[in-house]
Enzyme design. Structure first.
Site, PDB file in Angstrom:
ATOM      1  N   GLY A 169       7.023   5.441  -4.729  1.00 39.02           N
ATOM      2  CA  GLY A 169       8.051   4.655  -4.075  1.00 39.02           C
ATOM      3  C   GLY A 169       9.278   4.538  -4.957  1.00 39.02           C
ATOM      4  O   GLY A 169      10.093   5.453  -5.053  1.00 39.02           O
ATOM      5  N   GLY A 170       9.399   3.411  -5.644  1.00 41.49           N
ATOM      6  CA  GLY A 170      10.590   3.090  -6.428  1.00 41.49           C
ATOM      7  C   GLY A 170      11.068   4.214  -7.341  1.00 41.49           C
ATOM      8  O   GLY A 170      12.261   4.513  -7.390  1.00 41.49           O
TER       9      GLY A 170
ATOM     10  N   GLU B  70      -3.315   3.765  -1.576  1.00 45.20           N
ATOM     11  CA  GLU B  70      -2.314   2.878  -2.174  1.00 45.20           C
ATOM     12  C   GLU B  70      -2.829   1.441  -2.153  1.00 45.20           C
ATOM     13  O   GLU B  70      -2.715   0.749  -1.127  1.00 45.20           O
ATOM     14  CB  GLU B  70      -1.007   2.945  -1.383  1.00 45.20           C
TER      15      GLU B  70
ATOM     16  N   HIS C 259       1.362   3.339   6.479  1.00 40.26           N
ATOM     17  CA  HIS C 259       1.727   2.698   5.205  1.00 40.26           C
ATOM     18  C   HIS C 259       1.430   1.198   5.290  1.00 40.26           C
ATOM     19  O   HIS C 259       1.620   0.582   6.336  1.00 40.26           O
ATOM     20  CB  HIS C 259       3.202   2.939   4.897  1.00 40.26           C
TER      21      HIS C 259
ATOM     22  N   SER D  98       3.229   1.877  -7.871  1.00 35.78           N
ATOM     23  CA  SER D  98       3.887   1.734  -9.177  1.00 35.78           C
ATOM     24  C   SER D  98       3.707   2.949 -10.084  1.00 35.78           C
ATOM     25  O   SER D  98       3.590   2.802 -11.306  1.00 35.78           O
ATOM     26  CB  SER D  98       3.420   0.452  -9.887  1.00 35.78           C
TER      27      SER D  98
ATOM     28  N   GLU E 218       3.027  -1.272   4.334  1.00 35.35           N
ATOM     29  CA  GLU E 218       4.168  -2.097   4.746  1.00 35.35           C
ATOM     30  C   GLU E 218       4.310  -2.102   6.268  1.00 35.35           C
ATOM     31  O   GLU E 218       4.857  -3.049   6.841  1.00 35.35           O
ATOM     32  CB  GLU E 218       5.444  -1.586   4.048  1.00 35.35           C
TER      33      GLU E 218
ATOM     34  N   GLY F 140       4.969  -1.681  -5.667  1.00 40.67           N
ATOM     35  CA  GLY F 140       6.211  -2.376  -5.984  1.00 40.67           C
ATOM     36  C   GLY F 140       6.027  -3.528  -6.956  1.00 40.67           C
ATOM     37  O   GLY F 140       6.914  -4.372  -7.096  1.00 40.67           O
TER      38      GLY F 140
ATOM     39  N   ASN G 256       8.481   8.436  -1.347  1.00 38.92           N
ATOM     40  CA  ASN G 256       8.727   7.592  -0.173  1.00 38.92           C
ATOM     41  C   ASN G 256       9.913   6.682  -0.481  1.00 38.92           C
ATOM     42  O   ASN G 256       9.795   5.742  -1.259  1.00 38.92           O
ATOM     43  CB  ASN G 256       7.463   6.765   0.123  1.00 38.92           C
ATOM     44  N   TRP G 257      11.030   6.983   0.144  1.00 41.62           N
ATOM     45  CA  TRP G 257      12.254   6.221  -0.143  1.00 41.62           C
ATOM     46  C   TRP G 257      12.266   4.859   0.554  1.00 41.62           C
ATOM     47  O   TRP G 257      13.151   4.051   0.298  1.00 41.62           O
ATOM     48  CB  TRP G 257      13.484   7.009   0.288  1.00 41.62           C
ATOM     49  N   LYS G 258      11.341   4.657   1.484  1.00 43.52           N
ATOM     50  CA  LYS G 258      11.324   3.399   2.253  1.00 43.52           C
ATOM     51  C   LYS G 258      12.704   3.180   2.878  1.00 43.52           C
ATOM     52  O   LYS G 258      13.344   4.148   3.278  1.00 43.52           O
ATOM     53  CB  LYS G 258      10.864   2.242   1.352  1.00 43.52           C
TER      54      LYS G 258
HETATM   55  P1  13P Z   1       6.040   1.909  -5.562  1.00 44.32           P
HETATM   56  O1  13P Z   1       5.892   3.253  -6.258  1.00 44.32           O
HETATM   57  O2  13P Z   1       7.443   1.423  -5.538  1.00 44.32           O
HETATM   58  O3  13P Z   1       5.032   0.931  -6.058  1.00 44.32           O
HETATM   59  O4  13P Z   1       5.676   2.182  -4.006  1.00 44.32           O
HETATM   60  C1  13P Z   1       4.499   2.827  -3.698  1.00 44.32           C
HETATM   61  C2  13P Z   1       4.511   3.120  -2.261  1.00 44.32           C
HETATM   62  O5  13P Z   1       4.348   2.250  -1.443  1.00 44.32           O
HETATM   63  C3  13P Z   1       4.751   4.514  -1.852  1.00 44.32           C
HETATM   64  O6  13P Z   1       4.471   4.698  -0.502  1.00 44.32           O
END
Ligand code: 13P
Length: 250
Positions: free
Chosen positions: A233-234, A169, A98, A212, A100, A175, A11-13
């Site tokens: 994510g990251g 999640e 998600h 993470s 967020e 993050g 997930n590149w956000k």
């Molecule tokens: P991180 O891997 O950056 O913690 O993000 C997780 C995430 O929200 C994937 O959707």
């Protein structure tokens, strides 16, 4: 691991322009010329990079998904993007719910409506659920997850299970560098699987862990019996670290 095929989703956000996205694909294909046997890979870029990424990953084996879609099929909804639009840009699935987005006001009912529209449009769905730190500390994690799941799965016909994935999640792990331990993630995901059994054949349902995940933690997490892959994510922003996580699942 079990019979369920592991899935690694990136997930590149809100990262990467179309040019940066193409560059990522070149790097990823150089590092991992094809998706290894025994794992499925999906990349979730922003809307604006769906088409370039779909094109750049042609013939690779990884598929592409959006990060959300509208709960409406079309119409006067300024700023929204429909499921059929992302499909026409090469997406074959979408993340939904998600945390967020829930933090910006997306409710369980809104997530369920998006699930319905996405499935009706031929997309696969990766439905995200997770508890906050306060909820975990209050001891209500299982109830929170079960309520989020029940609402979203009410929008799923049991026959559509092959197009549904759930991603657990924990919000406090996203993050923050604070990955849930494999035992914590396994316990929560086993609870989610038990709750899903009310609605469908939960042994067929893939449930991912996200929060993470790094190349250093991926293998141990996915060794847990109920963890069927990762939503990253990251660490998905770098083709090298994403490839290493894919390899850890294969
Ligand atoms: P991180 O891997 O950056 O913690 O993000 C997780 C995430 O929200 C994937 O959707």
């Amino acid at each position: 691991m079990r019979d369920r095929l592991p899935l690694i989703a990136g997930n590149w956000k809100m990262h990467k322009t179309p040019a940066e996205a193409r560059e990522w694909c070149v790097g990823f294909r150089a590092r991992l010329p094809e998706v290894p046997a025994g794992v499925e890979v999906v990349v979730c870029p922003p809307f604006t990079a769906l088409e370039p990424v779909s094109g750049a990953l042609q013939g690779h084996g990884a598929w592409v998904a959006a990060q959300t879609v509208s709960d409406q099929p079309s119409g006067p909804h300024t700023g929204e993007v429909s499921a059929s639009m992302v499909f026409s840009c090469g997406a074959r699935g979408t993340l939904l719910g998600h945390s967020e987005r829930r933090a910006m006001g997306e409710t369980d009912a809104m997530v369920a409506a998006r699930v319905r529209v996405a499935l009706a449009s031929g997309l696969r769905t990766i439905i995200c659920i997770g508890e906050s730190l306060a909820q975990r500390e209050a001891g209500v994690t299982v109830e929170v997850l079960a309520a989020q799941l029940a609402s979203a799965l009410a929008a799923v016909d049991p026959g559509e299970i092959d197009r549904v994935v759930v991603a657990y999640e924990p919000i406090w792990a996203i993050g923050t560098g604070r990955t849930a331990t494999p035992d914590m993630a396994q316990e929560a995901i086993a609870g989610v699987r038990a709750a899903a059994a009310n609605r469908l054949d939960a042994n067929l349902l893939r449930i991912l862990y996200g929060g993470s995940v790094t190349p250093a933690t991926a293998r141990e997490l996915m060794a847990a019996p109920d963890i069927d892959g990762a939503l990253v994510g990251g660490a998905s922003l770098d083709p090298e670290s994403f490839a290493r996580i894919v390899e850890a699942a294969a």
